[in-house]
Scaffold this motif. Structure first.
Motif, PDB file in Angstrom:
ATOM      1  N   THR A  14      59.598  61.852  29.800  1.00 45.36           N
ATOM      2  CA  THR A  14      60.919  62.003  29.196  1.00 45.36           C
ATOM      3  C   THR A  14      60.893  63.073  28.113  1.00 45.36           C
ATOM      4  O   THR A  14      61.811  63.901  28.032  1.00 45.36           O
ATOM      5  CB  THR A  14      61.397  60.661  28.619  1.00 45.36           C
ATOM      6  OG1 THR A  14      61.345  59.673  29.644  1.00 45.36           O
ATOM      7  CG2 THR A  14      62.817  60.762  28.096  1.00 45.36           C
ATOM      8  N   GLY A  15      59.858  63.081  27.300  1.00 43.17           N
ATOM      9  CA  GLY A  15      59.755  64.087  26.252  1.00 43.17           C
ATOM     10  C   GLY A  15      59.754  65.498  26.792  1.00 43.17           C
ATOM     11  O   GLY A  15      60.340  66.413  26.201  1.00 43.17           O
ATOM     12  N   VAL A  18      63.372  66.274  27.646  1.00 48.97           N
ATOM     13  CA  VAL A  18      64.177  66.338  26.412  1.00 48.97           C
ATOM     14  C   VAL A  18      63.916  67.643  25.677  1.00 48.97           C
ATOM     15  O   VAL A  18      64.831  68.240  25.097  1.00 48.97           O
ATOM     16  CB  VAL A  18      63.900  65.112  25.516  1.00 48.97           C
ATOM     17  CG1 VAL A  18      64.490  65.307  24.118  1.00 48.97           C
ATOM     18  CG2 VAL A  18      64.457  63.842  26.163  1.00 48.97           C
ATOM     19  N   LEU A  41      70.607  60.919  24.616  1.00 51.24           N
ATOM     20  CA  LEU A  41      69.460  61.171  23.739  1.00 51.24           C
ATOM     21  C   LEU A  41      69.440  60.177  22.574  1.00 51.24           C
ATOM     22  O   LEU A  41      68.374  59.682  22.183  1.00 51.24           O
ATOM     23  CB  LEU A  41      69.491  62.600  23.221  1.00 51.24           C
ATOM     24  CG  LEU A  41      69.327  63.698  24.278  1.00 51.24           C
ATOM     25  CD1 LEU A  41      69.274  65.062  23.605  1.00 51.24           C
ATOM     26  CD2 LEU A  41      68.118  63.478  25.153  1.00 51.24           C
ATOM     27  N   LEU A  44      68.015  56.982  23.872  1.00 52.16           N
ATOM     28  CA  LEU A  44      66.560  57.024  24.040  1.00 52.16           C
ATOM     29  C   LEU A  44      65.837  56.816  22.716  1.00 52.16           C
ATOM     30  O   LEU A  44      64.851  56.077  22.634  1.00 52.16           O
ATOM     31  CB  LEU A  44      66.154  58.365  24.658  1.00 52.16           C
ATOM     32  CG  LEU A  44      66.537  58.561  26.125  1.00 52.16           C
ATOM     33  CD1 LEU A  44      66.325  60.016  26.539  1.00 52.16           C
ATOM     34  CD2 LEU A  44      65.757  57.624  27.029  1.00 52.16           C
ATOM     35  N   ILE A  45      66.336  57.468  21.679  1.00 55.40           N
ATOM     36  CA  ILE A  45      65.723  57.329  20.351  1.00 55.40           C
ATOM     37  C   ILE A  45      65.924  55.911  19.827  1.00 55.40           C
ATOM     38  O   ILE A  45      64.989  55.272  19.321  1.00 55.40           O
ATOM     39  CB  ILE A  45      66.303  58.392  19.399  1.00 55.40           C
ATOM     40  CG1 ILE A  45      65.854  59.792  19.853  1.00 55.40           C
ATOM     41  CG2 ILE A  45      65.887  58.120  17.950  1.00 55.40           C
ATOM     42  CD1 ILE A  45      66.674  60.927  19.277  1.00 55.40           C
ATOM     43  N   ASN A  48      63.625  53.400  21.634  1.00 55.80           N
ATOM     44  CA  ASN A  48      62.247  53.460  21.140  1.00 55.80           C
ATOM     45  C   ASN A  48      62.131  52.720  19.811  1.00 55.80           C
ATOM     46  O   ASN A  48      61.191  51.946  19.600  1.00 55.80           O
ATOM     47  CB  ASN A  48      61.796  54.913  20.973  1.00 55.80           C
ATOM     48  CG  ASN A  48      61.342  55.544  22.262  1.00 55.80           C
ATOM     49  OD1 ASN A  48      60.995  54.856  23.218  1.00 55.80           O
ATOM     50  ND2 ASN A  48      61.337  56.861  22.312  1.00 55.80           N
ATOM     51  N   ILE A  70      69.710  61.632  16.030  1.00 55.18           N
ATOM     52  CA  ILE A  70      69.077  62.806  16.628  1.00 55.18           C
ATOM     53  C   ILE A  70      69.061  63.997  15.683  1.00 55.18           C
ATOM     54  O   ILE A  70      68.324  64.944  15.904  1.00 55.18           O
ATOM     55  CB  ILE A  70      69.705  63.183  17.983  1.00 55.18           C
ATOM     56  CG1 ILE A  70      71.124  63.721  17.816  1.00 55.18           C
ATOM     57  CG2 ILE A  70      69.695  62.014  18.933  1.00 55.18           C
ATOM     58  CD1 ILE A  70      71.692  64.264  19.113  1.00 55.18           C
ATOM     59  N   TYR A  78      63.223  62.657  19.138  1.00 52.53           N
ATOM     60  CA  TYR A  78      62.692  61.884  20.257  1.00 52.53           C
ATOM     61  C   TYR A  78      61.182  61.678  20.091  1.00 52.53           C
ATOM     62  O   TYR A  78      60.672  60.556  20.241  1.00 52.53           O
ATOM     63  CB  TYR A  78      62.980  62.557  21.607  1.00 52.53           C
ATOM     64  CG  TYR A  78      62.282  61.829  22.728  1.00 52.53           C
ATOM     65  CD1 TYR A  78      62.836  60.677  23.273  1.00 52.53           C
ATOM     66  CD2 TYR A  78      61.025  62.239  23.175  1.00 52.53           C
ATOM     67  CE1 TYR A  78      62.159  59.958  24.248  1.00 52.53           C
ATOM     68  CE2 TYR A  78      60.349  61.526  24.157  1.00 52.53           C
ATOM     69  CZ  TYR A  78      60.924  60.383  24.682  1.00 52.53           C
ATOM     70  OH  TYR A  78      60.238  59.674  25.635  1.00 52.53           O
ATOM     71  N   SER A  81      60.328  59.092  17.515  1.00 55.98           N
ATOM     72  CA  SER A  81      60.567  57.725  17.987  1.00 55.98           C
ATOM     73  C   SER A  81      59.525  57.319  19.034  1.00 55.98           C
ATOM     74  O   SER A  81      59.106  56.160  19.084  1.00 55.98           O
ATOM     75  CB  SER A  81      61.985  57.589  18.549  1.00 55.98           C
ATOM     76  OG  SER A  81      62.127  58.248  19.798  1.00 55.98           O
ATOM     77  N   TYR A 123      62.518  54.597  30.771  1.00 58.33           N
ATOM     78  CA  TYR A 123      62.197  55.980  30.419  1.00 58.33           C
ATOM     79  C   TYR A 123      61.898  56.844  31.640  1.00 58.33           C
ATOM     80  O   TYR A 123      62.247  58.025  31.659  1.00 58.33           O
ATOM     81  CB  TYR A 123      61.086  56.027  29.355  1.00 58.33           C
ATOM     82  CG  TYR A 123      61.724  55.719  28.019  1.00 58.33           C
ATOM     83  CD1 TYR A 123      62.058  56.722  27.138  1.00 58.33           C
ATOM     84  CD2 TYR A 123      62.100  54.418  27.702  1.00 58.33           C
ATOM     85  CE1 TYR A 123      62.724  56.444  25.957  1.00 58.33           C
ATOM     86  CE2 TYR A 123      62.775  54.125  26.532  1.00 58.33           C
ATOM     87  CZ  TYR A 123      63.089  55.138  25.664  1.00 58.33           C
ATOM     88  OH  TYR A 123      63.781  54.867  24.504  1.00 58.33           O
TER      89      TYR A 123
END
Length: 197
Positions: A14-15, A18, A41, A44-45, A48, A70, A78, A81, A123
């Motif tokens: 995922t990173g 992103v 986004l 996602l953060i 986590n 973000i 991201y 996190s 993820y």
């Protein structure tokens, strides 16, 4: 299955996508009907951070699952996190701890091994959501895809749908590629394409 190692692979997958998101992508619609890229986004953060809090016994309040920020650096936020949740998931006895998952239901909790599995599939598939929206590759390893398929196949049909943690399954042919079967198990249409801006 080494769920912690595989989860780190999912976070890295995922990173990588992103990191390719640009400012002009932030308002794009995504396969997650409720979210633009910005909202995805932020989710996602937030997730986590929520899973990290839950690993430490502090996951009951909704606020810990929704406060992700973000800022001006989505990729940096991201990664921060991801580091936080990776550290929490590496703690002693985390696989046996009870994780509160308020998104599934008030008072709902599962052992860490199961919770980390939920995180993993979220993820892997959200990596596809980001990638397909911006036209980037989505290339989970065979090992990660196989593990995610096993976990996704165990998610019950009850409680799936709009506003739930998981969407209803989509049908795909039995001979569809494993990645397509995974997407369909988690309610995605593998043929989804971004619409006009």
């Amino acid at each position: 299955m080494d769920i912690q190692r595989l989860d780190r692979q999912a976070l890295s997958l995922t990173g990588a996508v992103v990191s390719r998101v640009k400012t002009d992508h932030m308002r794009l619609a995504t396969p997650c009907a409720d979210w633009t890229m910005y909202g995805l986004l932020r989710h996602l953060i937030s997730q986590n951070e929520g899973f990290a809090a839950s690993a430490r016994g502090m996951g009951e309040p909704w606020s810990v699952w929704r406060d992700g920020d973000i800022g001006n650096d989505p990729a940096g936020a991201y990664e921060a996190s991801a580091d936080e949740v990776t550290t929490a998931f590496a703690e002693d006895d985390v696989l046996e701890r009870r994780f509160a998952l308020p998104e599934v239901g008030e008072g709902f909790g599962v052992p860490g091994r199961i919770a980390i599995g939920f995180h993993l599939i979220d993820y892997v598939v959200h990596a596809w959501d980001v990638a397909v929206t911006i036209g980037a590759p989505w290339e989970p390893s065979d090992e990660l895809t196989t593990a995610a398929l096993r976990i996704a196949g165990l998610v019950p049909d009850e409680g799936r749908g709009p506003g739930a943690a998981f969407r209803r399954r989509n049908a795909v042919p039995d001979d569809a590629p494993p990645g397509h079967r995974l997407l369909a198990l988690l309610g995605r249409d593998p043929s989804w394409m971004p619409g006009p801006c």
